[in-house]
Design a protein around this motif. Structure first.
Motif, PDB file in Angstrom:
ATOM      1  N   LEU A  25      34.326  39.398  30.684  1.00 50.56           N
ATOM      2  CA  LEU A  25      34.837  39.730  31.845  1.00 50.56           C
ATOM      3  C   LEU A  25      36.122  38.839  32.253  1.00 50.56           C
ATOM      4  O   LEU A  25      37.045  39.115  32.940  1.00 50.56           O
ATOM      5  N   LYS A  26      36.069  37.395  31.940  1.00 48.19           N
ATOM      6  CA  LYS A  26      37.014  36.564  32.373  1.00 48.19           C
ATOM      7  C   LYS A  26      38.367  36.987  31.344  1.00 48.19           C
ATOM      8  O   LYS A  26      39.628  37.171  31.849  1.00 48.19           O
ATOM      9  N   GLU A  27      38.120  37.488  30.022  1.00 46.13           N
ATOM     10  CA  GLU A  27      39.261  37.778  29.340  1.00 46.13           C
ATOM     11  C   GLU A  27      39.810  38.950  29.849  1.00 46.13           C
ATOM     12  O   GLU A  27      41.272  39.334  29.797  1.00 46.13           O
ATOM     13  N   LEU A  28      39.368  40.020  30.561  1.00 46.95           N
ATOM     14  CA  LEU A  28      39.660  41.186  30.914  1.00 46.95           C
ATOM     15  C   LEU A  28      40.622  40.974  32.474  1.00 46.95           C
ATOM     16  O   LEU A  28      40.929  41.870  32.929  1.00 46.95           O
ATOM     17  N   THR A  29      40.110  39.931  32.986  1.00 45.35           N
ATOM     18  CA  THR A  29      40.504  39.692  34.360  1.00 45.35           C
ATOM     19  C   THR A  29      41.756  38.507  34.240  1.00 45.35           C
ATOM     20  O   THR A  29      41.606  37.570  35.335  1.00 45.35           O
ATOM     21  N   ALA A  45      30.947  41.417  41.099  1.00 50.36           N
ATOM     22  CA  ALA A  45      29.995  41.845  39.993  1.00 50.36           C
ATOM     23  C   ALA A  45      28.476  42.208  40.470  1.00 50.36           C
ATOM     24  O   ALA A  45      27.960  41.644  41.354  1.00 50.36           O
ATOM     25  N   ILE A  46      28.318  43.518  40.273  1.00 50.77           N
ATOM     26  CA  ILE A  46      26.866  44.288  40.773  1.00 50.77           C
ATOM     27  C   ILE A  46      25.923  44.418  39.433  1.00 50.77           C
ATOM     28  O   ILE A  46      26.115  45.037  38.620  1.00 50.77           O
ATOM     29  N   ARG A  51      34.743  35.788  39.727  1.00 48.88           N
ATOM     30  CA  ARG A  51      35.680  34.816  40.114  1.00 48.88           C
ATOM     31  C   ARG A  51      35.333  33.850  41.322  1.00 48.88           C
ATOM     32  O   ARG A  51      34.544  34.188  42.098  1.00 48.88           O
ATOM     33  N   LYS A  52      36.261  32.774  41.327  1.00 55.89           N
ATOM     34  CA  LYS A  52      36.207  31.854  42.655  1.00 55.89           C
ATOM     35  C   LYS A  52      36.206  32.771  43.734  1.00 55.89           C
ATOM     36  O   LYS A  52      37.086  33.675  44.017  1.00 55.89           O
ATOM     37  N   VAL A  82      33.179  26.742  44.102  1.00 54.93           N
ATOM     38  CA  VAL A  82      33.571  27.818  43.774  1.00 54.93           C
ATOM     39  C   VAL A  82      33.637  29.008  44.966  1.00 54.93           C
ATOM     40  O   VAL A  82      34.113  30.042  44.540  1.00 54.93           O
ATOM     41  N   GLY A  83      32.826  28.580  45.839  1.00 53.16           N
ATOM     42  CA  GLY A  83      33.115  29.522  47.206  1.00 53.16           C
ATOM     43  C   GLY A  83      32.434  30.946  47.079  1.00 53.16           C
ATOM     44  O   GLY A  83      32.862  32.025  47.658  1.00 53.16           O
ATOM     45  N   LYS A  84      31.532  31.418  45.856  1.00 58.47           N
ATOM     46  CA  LYS A  84      30.930  32.487  45.566  1.00 58.47           C
ATOM     47  C   LYS A  84      29.689  32.734  46.375  1.00 58.47           C
ATOM     48  O   LYS A  84      29.114  32.013  46.925  1.00 58.47           O
TER      49      LYS A  84
END
Ligand SMILES: [Zn+2]
Ligand SMILES: [Zn+2]
Length: 374
Positions: free
Chosen positions: A245-249, A257-258, A275-276, A302-304
């Motif tokens: 997911l990180k690579e794609l974004t 994310a669900i 992400r943060k 990270v404020g998630k």
């Protein structure tokens, strides 16, 4: 009145088609002629669960036509076509008053007790009571349900498609649109591509997500995900999903994310791949014996948001109608979810299909009654 119904008589027994009695609706209740009902994996779970009170009539995905209303019913009238919700709400408790009707507690007692909201049953046979299920019991020609379970459908809404709105469709759509509140142009990952996951993808698509990444173990499910709007797929059995997911974004992870899988490992990946400042939503039911472990280091930085969501945070009266209208406008795929149409007599065939390892857990066999289901 007398009617035909598929009765569950005991654990792990086929449903039995029998004549049963249905009493008239009381105050706040509605008599609905069932025109279509989806057969859900949750029905199989109930059939395999020794705590399910029997005899009972299962079925919690339904649509039909109102044929009689009890006293004090205000929101529907005879002749209205309705989709049914298995989470009725009282409208007066603290949760309902603050708009969180999916969290209303009024349904849970009766749901576990196998009754309607007043604690009694309208179903019987030869004077012996039969339990309700999910306050709907749609595996029958008619049903008496709470008024708050009846959502009027727009003109022209076909009943087979309408019958599916109240379960996985609403949960998935709501997970993206209501619980995550996906914004236009954002990136979304959906874990677990089943009856809920494909509708989370649809919700994200309708909310305007620019990238929707389906994550699942099965290549077949990932192909299905593309048909509902996934722009990218990640096979979580082959790669580290969070890293993918990180690579794609651009290295950040997704905005939303669900997790629809009910698997704690997938929820961990969903969290790590967010992400943060992003939001992770969990709609799948975890095994209650498990614990969800998250990395503690840097948690505060990270404020998630991690949010559990029941029924996709939907308000049936707002969201069921919105989904139906989106379908009629050609923006929401429901035809693809109606896999087969069968008469009530063949209902065990639909239940048995869940035991087939090749069974695709996206879409439903729909039981139709009479020729009016459309
Ligand atoms: Zn269901
Ligand atoms: Zn309430």
């Amino acid at each position: 009145m007398e009617m035909l119904a598929a009765v569950m008589r005991g654990t792990n027994q086929p449903l039995s088609i029998e004549k049963v009695e249905l009493a008239a609706p009381k105050a706040g209740e509605v008599l609905v002629k069932v025109l279509a009902t989806g057969v859900c994996h949750s029905d199989l779970n109930a059939m395999e669960d020794e705590t399910t009170p029997v005899p009972t009539i299962l079925g919690h995905e339904g649509a039909g036509i109102v044929v009689e209303v009890g006293p004090n019913v205000k929101t529907v009238k005879v002749g209205d076509k309705v989709a049914l919700s298995w989470v009725p709400f009282c409208g007066t408790c603290e949760f309902c008053q603050t708009g969180q009707v999916n969290l209303c507690e009024s349904a849970f007692g009766p749901m576990f007790a196998g009754t309607l909201l007043d604690g009694t049953s309208r179903l019987s046979q030869n004077g012996q009571g039969i339990y309700h299920n999910s306050l709907l019991s749609t595996f029958a020609e008619y049903t008496v349900v709470p008024e708050m379970s009846c959502v009027k459908m727009p003109e022209g809404m076909p009943m087979a498609q309408a019958s599916l709105i109240g379960c996985g469709v609403a949960t998935g759509y709501g997970a993206a649109v209501r619980a995550a509140q996906v914004k236009p142009g954002s990136t979304v990952a959906v874990f677990g591509i089943g009856g809920v996951g494909v509708n989370a993808i649809q919700g994200a698509r309708i909310a305007g997500a620019s990238r929707i990444i389906a994550c699942d173990l099965k290549a077949q499910n990932l192909e299905i995900a593309r048909k509902f709007g996934a722009t990218d797929v990640v096979n979580v059995g082959e790669v580290d999903a969070a890293e993918a997911l990180k690579e794609l974004t651009g290295g950040f992870g997704v905005h939303y994310a669900i997790d629809c899988s009910g698997n704690t490992m997938a929820a961990q990946s969903a969290w790590k791949g967010t992400r943060k400042g992003g939001t992770t939503v969990v709609v799948g039911a975890f095994n209650p014996k498990k614990e969800l472990a998250l990395p503690a280091g840097g948690f505060h930085r990270v404020g998630k948001i991690l949010k559990g969501s029941f029924y996709g945070d939907v308000h049936p009266f707002r969201d069921f109608q919105a989904i139906a209208q989106l379908y009629l406008d050609g923006k929401f795929q429901l035809d693809e979810l109606v896999l087969d149409r069968i008469p009530l007599q063949d209902i065990n065939r639909a239940v048995d299909s869940f035991h087939d390892p090749c069974c695709v857990n996206v879409g439903r066999t729909v039981v139709e009654f009479g020729g009016e289901a459309g």
